[in-house]
Design a protein around this motif. Structure first.
Motif, short mmCIF file in Angstrom:
data_model
loop_
_atom_site.label_atom_id
_atom_site.label_comp_id
_atom_site.label_asym_id
_atom_site.label_seq_id
_atom_site.Cartn_x
_atom_site.Cartn_y
_atom_site.Cartn_z
N TRP A 343 20.41 10.65 57.98
CA TRP A 343 20.15 9.41 58.74
C TRP A 343 18.85 9.50 59.51
O TRP A 343 18.07 8.54 59.57
CB TRP A 343 21.32 9.15 59.70
N LEU A 344 18.58 10.65 60.10
CA LEU A 344 17.37 10.82 60.89
C LEU A 344 16.12 10.61 60.03
O LEU A 344 15.11 10.08 60.51
CB LEU A 344 17.36 12.21 61.51
N GLU A 345 16.18 11.01 58.77
CA GLU A 345 15.02 10.89 57.87
C GLU A 345 15.14 9.70 56.92
O GLU A 345 14.33 9.59 55.99
CB GLU A 345 14.87 12.18 57.06
N LEU A 346 16.08 8.83 57.13
CA LEU A 346 16.29 7.69 56.23
C LEU A 346 15.16 6.67 56.40
O LEU A 346 15.01 6.07 57.47
CB LEU A 346 17.64 7.03 56.54
N PRO A 347 14.36 6.42 55.37
CA PRO A 347 13.24 5.47 55.48
C PRO A 347 13.68 4.02 55.29
O PRO A 347 13.01 3.24 54.59
CB PRO A 347 12.30 5.94 54.37
N ARG A 348 14.79 3.67 55.89
CA ARG A 348 15.35 2.33 55.72
C ARG A 348 15.97 1.89 57.04
O ARG A 348 16.23 2.71 57.93
CB ARG A 348 16.41 2.34 54.61
N LEU A 349 16.22 0.58 57.16
CA LEU A 349 16.84 0.03 58.37
C LEU A 349 18.16 -0.65 57.98
O LEU A 349 18.18 -1.84 57.64
CB LEU A 349 15.91 -0.98 59.03
N PRO A 350 19.27 0.09 58.00
CA PRO A 350 20.56 -0.51 57.64
C PRO A 350 20.95 -1.69 58.52
O PRO A 350 21.74 -2.54 58.09
CB PRO A 350 21.55 0.66 57.82
N ALA A 351 20.41 -1.76 59.73
CA ALA A 351 20.76 -2.86 60.63
C ALA A 351 20.29 -4.22 60.11
O ALA A 351 20.77 -5.26 60.58
CB ALA A 351 20.18 -2.61 62.02
N ALA A 375 10.56 4.11 59.73
CA ALA A 375 11.83 4.14 60.46
C ALA A 375 12.19 5.53 60.97
O ALA A 375 12.65 5.66 62.11
CB ALA A 375 12.95 3.57 59.59
N PRO A 376 12.03 6.61 60.17
CA PRO A 376 12.37 7.94 60.70
C PRO A 376 11.58 8.31 61.95
O PRO A 376 12.13 8.90 62.88
CB PRO A 376 12.04 8.87 59.52
N ARG A 377 10.30 7.96 61.97
CA ARG A 377 9.48 8.29 63.15
C ARG A 377 10.00 7.57 64.39
O ARG A 377 10.08 8.17 65.48
CB ARG A 377 8.02 7.90 62.88
N GLU A 378 10.37 6.30 64.24
CA GLU A 378 10.84 5.54 65.39
C GLU A 378 12.20 6.04 65.88
O GLU A 378 12.46 6.08 67.08
CB GLU A 378 10.90 4.05 65.04
N ARG A 379 13.10 6.41 64.95
CA ARG A 379 14.39 6.98 65.37
C ARG A 379 14.18 8.26 66.15
O ARG A 379 14.81 8.48 67.20
CB ARG A 379 15.25 7.27 64.14
N ARG A 380 13.33 9.10 65.62
CA ARG A 380 13.09 10.39 66.29
C ARG A 380 12.48 10.18 67.66
O ARG A 380 12.78 10.92 68.61
CB ARG A 380 12.18 11.25 65.40
N ARG A 381 11.62 9.20 67.82
CA ARG A 381 11.03 8.93 69.13
C ARG A 381 12.10 8.57 70.14
O ARG A 381 12.06 9.03 71.29
CB ARG A 381 10.02 7.78 69.03
N VAL A 382 13.07 7.75 69.74
CA VAL A 382 14.15 7.37 70.65
C VAL A 382 14.96 8.59 71.06
O VAL A 382 15.22 8.83 72.26
CB VAL A 382 15.06 6.31 70.00
N GLN A 400 15.73 -0.30 78.46
CA GLN A 400 14.87 0.55 79.28
C GLN A 400 14.13 1.56 78.43
O GLN A 400 12.94 1.83 78.65
CB GLN A 400 15.71 1.27 80.35
N VAL A 401 14.81 2.13 77.45
CA VAL A 401 14.16 3.06 76.54
C VAL A 401 13.10 2.33 75.71
O VAL A 401 12.01 2.85 75.47
CB VAL A 401 15.19 3.75 75.62
N ALA A 402 13.41 1.10 75.29
CA ALA A 402 12.44 0.31 74.53
C ALA A 402 11.19 0.04 75.37
O ALA A 402 10.06 0.13 74.86
CB ALA A 402 13.08 -1.00 74.08
N ALA A 403 11.36 -0.27 76.66
CA ALA A 403 10.21 -0.52 77.53
C ALA A 403 9.39 0.75 77.72
O ALA A 403 8.15 0.71 77.74
CB ALA A 403 10.69 -1.05 78.88
N LEU A 404 10.07 1.90 77.85
CA LEU A 404 9.36 3.16 78.02
C LEU A 404 8.54 3.50 76.78
O LEU A 404 7.36 3.88 76.87
CB LEU A 404 10.36 4.28 78.32
N LEU A 405 9.14 3.35 75.60
CA LEU A 405 8.42 3.65 74.37
C LEU A 405 7.29 2.66 74.14
O LEU A 405 6.25 3.02 73.57
CB LEU A 405 9.39 3.64 73.19
#
Length: 541
Positions: A343-351, A375-382, A400-405
């Motif tokens: 999931w962490l490296e999944l290059p897709r957005l299931p949402a 997508a993997p880069r953004e997941r890992r950042r969170v 709040q996490v979205a605003a910080l990133l």
């Protein structure tokens, strides 16, 4: 003194450590290896390369770059002190110098602190109006506008204040003709006649840079976000976070196992356009007792982990792969680690499953529309942002996490940037990667050390495996833990859920008294199970 040196000359004078830092920050400059400093300088000034490296800069550093462009550092060198004066009300000279150093490390600017130059491409990748200020007018340069502005009427001051906000551009019909001051009738006409507004065309006016800075007063660049937003955290017991995540991990493993067994017996057809049909998603949801959202996530996860794939036959179907055999006989913590890493490296957005594409068609699982390479880069950042906090620190509010990133990298993410943070929260909680708004110890190991160590951490958090059930005098039964690998028996009346819960015999009645359901059965139900030939005898016999 190096003032006036070209970028190539400045690069040629750098030591090895500085060049290594540059190429690490901008690896695209080294592919293919540059022949000399002139080639390296040419690549460093390419618009696409500058735009790419700016994606890693935070809001304050980008604001400092805009301040350099406000001072026309792309045309002539400026000093860091001149830049710092634009931040006098918000940031110190030390803070501004640090931002300039970060820009210099990436060769976006070069030169010593008293003569800093910016690459011309910086203006191309910056906002159209750096600092929200317009173009400079020669007749206003060096002129003290304070007295002029104080003598304006309220309508004129109100108009200038509006244009001194985010954009210096205004639309008005009064720009069609510039009239002398004695014939001016509107605030726009009077400001144009006084030279405090610039006419761009028949319907557009622009607030000159000097006027905008004067109107803003002590903050020539407007409101500057110097510090990153703070997160509101809740302190939780790390062991509670870990055990809660372990419960979700066991549930995930159970659902994936159920999906693999379902597709092993009844493979799902591959649609002509690719992907999985809505009917199949609902069949999975009904079989596993989950909603369509989780069913779609499970499908994406199973295929992303390589546990299932397109059979690529005459009538292609989604079927388990040989990797599924090894996964099914692994320990629960190892199964989870495999799924979490996938999931962490999944290059897709299931949402995005269930949303509409540009043709107003519903997006289904396993379709190309879900593919997002970043997508993997953004997941890992969170997750890495949350893992920076002490163990057990919970941030329930994903916004709040979205605003910080967004502050740390405002040029990243695109239009779905904030949504990806919220989706990561939701999916991570469903997969046992997060619990109660915090990352688990296993997830911290996954990010830092890989799946093997993450599996060990998860094993420590999971409940001890059981080879028995508790049956009380009233024939209620419960399993306060997870099954061992050699259990459970094949009793049909005892579902193999991974969550500790009470279960009941076939035909029994369910009681409820304000808490979890407490199943109970009549004395004959245990005998009925054996008489029906459904498996071994009930342990209560």
């Amino acid at each position: 003194m190096m003032a006036g040196l070209s970028l190539a000359d400045w690069l040629r004078a750098l030591d090895d450590d500085a060049l290594v830092a540059l190429l690490r920050a901008r690896p695209d400059l080294a592919t293919p290896p540059p022949a000399d400093s002139t080639v390296l300088a040419t690549r460093a000034g390419i618009r696409a390369s500058v735009a790419r490296t700016c994606e890693d800069l935070d809001t304050f550093t980008l604001t400092v770059l805009e301040a350099l462009l406000v001072l026309d550092a792309d045309s002539a060198p400026v000093s860091v002190r001149e830049v710092a004066r634009l931040f006098a009300a918000d940031a110190t000279l030390t803070r501004v110098t640090g931002a300039v150093r970060a820009l210099r490390t990436r060769a976006i600017v070069w030169g010593p602190d008293d003569a800093v130059s910016a690459v011309p491409a910086a203006r191309e990748v910056a906002p159209q109006h750096p600092g929200g200020l317009g173009r400079s007018l020669p007749h206003l340069a060096g002129k003290d506008l304070t007295e002029v502005l104080s003598g304006l009427d309220e309508p004129e001051r109100r108009l200038l204040t509006a244009l001194a906000g985010d954009s210096p551009i205004g639309l008005t019909k009064d720009a069609a003709v510039v009239v002398p001051l004695d014939r001016a009738r509107t605030p726009t006409q009077r400001l144009l006649a006084m030279g405090l507004l610039a006419r761009r065309d028949n319907e557009t006016v622009e607030l000159p840079r000097e006027v905008g800075m004067a109107v803003r007063g002590r903050r020539p660049l407007g409101t500057v976000q110097v510090k990153e937003p703070e997160l509101t955290t809740i302190r939780r017991d790390p062991s509670v976070v870990d055990t809660t995540a372990a419960g979700e991990a066991l549930e995930l493993v159970r659902h994936v196992e159920g999906l693999l067994r379902l597709w092993s017996h009844e493979p799902a057809p591959v649609l002509r356009s690719g992907g999985l049909g809505v009917r199949e998603v609902r069949r999975i949801g009904k079989t596993l007792d989950v909603d369509d959202t989780r069913a779609g996530l499970l499908v994406e996860l199973v295929v992303g982990a390589g546990l299932a794939a397109d059979s690529e036959g005459m009538e292609p179907e989604w079927v388990p792969t040989t990797l599924a055999d090894g996964w099914l006989v692994s320990a629960p913590e190892q199964r989870w680690a495999t799924l979490a890493a996938a999931w962490l490296e999944l290059p897709r957005l299931p949402a995005l499953i269930g949303t509409r594409d540009e043709r107003d068609k519903a997006i289904g699982p396993l379709t190309d529309e879900l593919r997002r390479p970043l997508a993997p880069r953004e997941r890992r950042r969170v997750l890495e942002t949350l893992s920076e906090l002490p163990p057990g620190s919970s941030v329930p509010n994903a916004d709040q996490v979205a605003a910080l990133l967004a502050w740390r990298a405002p040029r990243r993410g695109g239009r779905l940037r904030d949504d990806v943070v919220r989706w990561t929260y939701t999916e991570a909680a469903a997969l046992g990667v997060m619990a109660l708004g915090a990352v688990s110890s296993a997830t911290r190991s996954l990010l830092a050390e890989g799946p093997a160590m993450a599996a060990k951490r998860m094993a420590d958090a999971m409940p001890e495996p059981l080879d028995h059930v508790l049956v009380q005098a009233d024939l209620t039964g419960s399993r306060p833990g997870r099954w061992s690998r050699c259990w459970p028996p094949t009793w049909p009346w005892w579902p193999t859920s991974s969550r500790p819960a009470a279960r009941r015999c076939t035909g029994s009645a369910r009681r409820r008294s304000g808490g979890p359901s407490t199943p109970a059965g009549p004395p004959t139900s245990c005998t009925n199970c054996s008489a029906a030939g459904r498996g071994r005898r009930c342990p209560s016999r």
